[in-house]
Design a protein around this motif. Sequence first.
Motif, short mmCIF file in Angstrom:
data_model
loop_
_atom_site.label_atom_id
_atom_site.label_comp_id
_atom_site.label_asym_id
_atom_site.label_seq_id
_atom_site.Cartn_x
_atom_site.Cartn_y
_atom_site.Cartn_z
N SER A 169 -6.50 1.95 4.69
CA SER A 169 -5.94 0.98 3.74
C SER A 169 -4.90 -0.02 4.61
O SER A 169 -4.30 1.08 5.67
N LYS A 170 -4.53 -1.22 4.42
CA LYS A 170 -3.75 -1.91 5.23
C LYS A 170 -2.30 -1.28 4.85
O LYS A 170 -1.85 -1.18 3.61
N LEU A 171 -1.66 -1.07 5.86
CA LEU A 171 -0.31 -0.84 5.92
C LEU A 171 0.76 -2.05 5.28
O LEU A 171 0.37 -3.04 5.90
N SER A 194 0.81 -1.17 0.08
CA SER A 194 -0.05 -0.02 -0.10
C SER A 194 0.78 1.22 0.04
O SER A 194 1.71 1.20 0.91
N ALA A 203 3.68 -4.69 5.47
CA ALA A 203 4.45 -5.12 6.55
C ALA A 203 5.74 -4.51 6.62
O ALA A 203 6.28 -4.26 5.85
#
Length: 64
Positions: free
Chosen positions: A52-54, A2, A56
Amino acid sequence: MSRKKAFALRLDPAVHAAIERLAAAELRSANAQIEMLLREALNQRGITVPISKLPARGRPRKEP
């Protein structure tokens, strides 16, 4: 992965100064403050935008 969308934003200097003061009071960057204000404005109009998913962080896990 993302990523945030970067773009130029032209603001009145007084508006920018107010955002910087508010951001400092809330321990945020001016960019994070603008994003939060935009999300609040959208939410007030009935538009929910998911966060939004950050990506890893750190080393990838070893696969067996």
